[in-house]
Design a protein around this motif. Structure first.
Motif, PDB file in Angstrom:
ATOM      1  N   ILE A   6       0.844  -1.206   0.000  1.00 34.87           N
ATOM      2  CA  ILE A   6       0.000   0.000   0.000  1.00 34.87           C
ATOM      3  C   ILE A   6       0.871   1.243   0.000  1.00 34.87           C
ATOM      4  N   GLU A  54      -6.108   4.507   5.029  1.00 34.37           N
ATOM      5  CA  GLU A  54      -6.458   3.460   4.062  1.00 34.37           C
ATOM      6  C   GLU A  54      -7.365   2.415   4.714  1.00 34.37           C
ATOM      7  N   ARG A  57     -10.795   3.812   4.840  1.00 24.74           N
ATOM      8  CA  ARG A  57     -11.396   3.731   3.505  1.00 24.74           C
ATOM      9  C   ARG A  57     -11.860   2.319   3.196  1.00 24.74           C
ATOM     10  N   ARG A  58     -11.039   1.320   3.579  1.00 23.93           N
ATOM     11  CA  ARG A  58     -11.402  -0.074   3.322  1.00 23.93           C
ATOM     12  C   ARG A  58     -12.682  -0.449   4.073  1.00 23.93           C
ATOM     13  N   TYR A  68     -12.854  -1.721  -2.703  1.00 18.81           N
ATOM     14  CA  TYR A  68     -11.792  -0.895  -2.124  1.00 18.81           C
ATOM     15  C   TYR A  68     -10.557  -0.975  -3.003  1.00 18.81           C
ATOM     16  N   PRO A  70      -6.783   0.596  -2.823  1.00 18.77           N
ATOM     17  CA  PRO A  70      -5.823   1.414  -2.091  1.00 18.77           C
ATOM     18  C   PRO A  70      -5.026   2.322  -3.019  1.00 18.77           C
ATOM     19  N   LEU A  73      -5.785   8.046  -1.731  1.00 11.13           N
ATOM     20  CA  LEU A  73      -6.000   9.123  -0.782  1.00 11.13           C
ATOM     21  C   LEU A  73      -5.686  10.461  -1.438  1.00 11.13           C
TER      22      LEU A  73
END
Length: 78
Positions: A6, A54, A57-58, A68, A70, A73
């Motif tokens: 990530i 992250e 967000r997931r 999702y 990654p 952002l």
């Protein structure tokens, strides 16, 4: 996806993290704020904070039944 994978999705430079306040560490640029006077302030985040965001967000994508991805952002992914 592993944390290292990530983090590899972002470009890194030395700076300060807007989220945790630490300075002089590797950060990635996420966005900028432009004041009404036209002054620009960069928003950058360290690796630990990027991983936290992250993960947020997931979980959000999971709750919404969305996929999702990654590295997105602030649209700052490479």
């Amino acid at each position: 996806m592993t944390p290292d994978a990530i983090l590899a999705l972002y470009d890194w430079t030395t700076g300060a993290c807007f989220r945790c306040g630490q300075a002089d560490l590797f950060v990635t640029r996420l966005d900028e704020i432009i004041t009404p006077r036209g002054e620009r302030y960069e928003l950058s985040s360290c690796g630990a904070c990027v991983l936290d965001m992250e993960e947020e967000r997931r979980r959000f994508a999971e709750r919404r039944g969305r996929t999702y991805e990654p590295g997105e952002l602030g649209g700052a992914g490479s």
